[in-house]
Design an enzyme around this catalytic site. Structure first.
Site, mmCIF file in Angstrom:
data_model
loop_
_atom_site.group_PDB
_atom_site.id
_atom_site.type_symbol
_atom_site.label_atom_id
_atom_site.label_comp_id
_atom_site.label_asym_id
_atom_site.label_seq_id
_atom_site.Cartn_x
_atom_site.Cartn_y
_atom_site.Cartn_z
ATOM 1 N N GLY A 67 0.788 -1.228 0.000
ATOM 2 C CA GLY A 67 0.000 0.000 0.000
ATOM 3 C C GLY A 67 0.815 1.271 0.000
ATOM 4 O O GLY A 67 0.258 2.364 -0.013
ATOM 5 N N HIS A 68 2.137 1.173 0.016
ATOM 6 C CA HIS A 68 2.995 2.373 0.157
ATOM 7 C C HIS A 68 4.153 2.322 -0.815
ATOM 8 O O HIS A 68 5.272 2.052 -0.405
ATOM 9 C CB HIS A 68 3.502 2.452 1.588
ATOM 10 C CG HIS A 68 4.017 3.801 1.978
ATOM 11 N ND1 HIS A 68 5.328 4.191 1.817
ATOM 12 C CD2 HIS A 68 3.393 4.859 2.533
ATOM 13 C CE1 HIS A 68 5.499 5.417 2.276
ATOM 14 N NE2 HIS A 68 4.328 5.840 2.720
ATOM 15 N N PHE A 69 4.098 2.583 -1.929
ATOM 16 C CA PHE A 69 2.958 2.815 -2.819
ATOM 17 C C PHE A 69 3.072 1.774 -3.905
ATOM 18 O O PHE A 69 4.171 1.540 -4.395
ATOM 19 C CB PHE A 69 3.016 4.217 -3.409
ATOM 20 C CG PHE A 69 3.030 5.300 -2.364
ATOM 21 C CD1 PHE A 69 1.846 5.718 -1.785
ATOM 22 C CD2 PHE A 69 4.215 5.875 -1.936
ATOM 23 C CE1 PHE A 69 1.849 6.727 -0.821
ATOM 24 C CE2 PHE A 69 4.218 6.872 -0.970
ATOM 25 C CZ PHE A 69 3.042 7.302 -0.403
#
EC number: 4.2.1.59
Length: 146
Positions: free
Chosen positions: A48-50
């Site tokens: 999720g990052h990124f």
């Protein structure tokens, strides 16, 4: 100097939050430690990052430095979490990020003891990749009995 099995004796963290893979230098005279974290694309935070441009979250770089400082503090006290003592990360000063940490990087963690007042410890910390600073901070930890 310390492999992952010994590190697990000095840090209460476990996957996915154990952020020190090996300690390469522990100098009691200089009151300093040098350790590293191998940053793999398989780290859960990269989902999720990124996703299109994965970088290690800054808060986890700070946490990795704090974990290295915690090992140094435990070693200076000749104590372990199993003995009933923990270090809590309680703050940072002079925090600076200089460049991103990417999958495949080896994050070198350095901490030097600065001071202890009662149960509050201060450490000067740096994180480096390829010999270049990526983050620096003064880390404050609180020593607490369980």
């Amino acid at each position: 100097m310390m492999d992952i099995n010994e590190i697990r004796e000095y840090l209460p963290h476990r996957y996915p939050f154990l952020l020190v893979d090996r300690v390469t230098d522990l100098d009691f005279e200089a009151q300093s430690i040098r350790a590293y974290k191998n940053v793999s694309i398989n780290e859960p935070f990269f989902n999720g990052h990124f996703p299109a441009h994965p970088i290690m979250p800054g808060v986890l770089i700070i946490e990795a430095m704090a974990q290295a400082a915690g090992i140094l503090g435990f070693k200076m006290l000749d104590a372990k979490p199993a003995d009933g003592t923990l270090y809590y990360f309680v703050g940072s000063d002079k925090l600076r990020f200089r460049q991103p940490v990417l999958p495949g990087d080896q994050l070198v963690l350095e901490a030097k003891f600065l001071s202890r007042k009662s149960m509050i410890w201060k450490f000067e910390c740096r994180a480096l990749v390829d010999g270049k600073p990526v983050c620096s901070a003064e880390i404050t930890c609180a020593e607490r009995s369980l």
